[in-house]
Scaffold this motif. Sequence first.
Motif: not given
Length: 273
Positions: A179, A183, A205, A209, A212-213, A222-223, A225-226
């Motif tokens: 993931s 991203m 997107v 995100l 989810d965060l 989640n952090w 992903h961002l």
Amino acid sequence: MHQGTDRAAREEELAAPLLDAIPRQRHTEQAAAPPARKADRKARRWLRLLPTPTGTPFTFGYLMVLVATSLFMEYADPDTVSAVLRESSTDVAHLGETPLLVLAASALWVVGGLTSPYVFGFALVLTALERRIGGWRTAGVFLLGHVVATLATEIPVGLSVVAGHLPESSLHRLDYGISFGLMASVGALAGLLTPWLRVLVLGGVGAMLLHDLLDLDDPLTNWGHLLALLLGVACWPLLRRAGAVKGAVVRVVGSSRRAPRGTRLPARAPDRR
């Protein structure tokens, strides 16, 4: 007998100028050809969304690996699968012992297997990115997001354990998947799209995100992903330049291939050195 011959001769004399003015049947077929060619071009455009061994070798080969590991997760012995995933986890304990091994191994698995939306997203995003900037640069973007986001989320865990803010069990957190690299690839691809499509992709997107965060289900992931998405965005200047250079090369090669077969090159001026 003579009359019939004379009639045929007259019809031939009169019909010839008229027939010359009427397009032949092959012209009609050629006029009908452009719609067919247009349909073929549309079909080829849609097929270009899919990875191929020759067009996108990195994406195609990587996808085959993910399919194989996903089938292993689905049909192998559950205890064996759990043991392999634990050994592939990029938690703090494994990163401290065998960092290169687990960073590579953790990117060979998809959370959820073949039914995960990450598989579809991987095939679509990395195919589009590789067709624009090439396989090596696509692999670099994916690796950048995977490695940097992993380290950025796991190193604070180790520091928190050392400081006594987290228990030692946090050092053995199960962490694997594609993931982060995906991203980063999404963020990089957005920079190569048209402005309105870029806003649509980043907005959609980014909203996902952030949602989810805020749910606080897995804050570290989640952090990550961002952060990976922002890393891809940070690659825009380099990738746009690379995409422009590749497009120029393709146009030059394509124009040279369309040269008439009988075309001769101009005579070279004598070297007067």
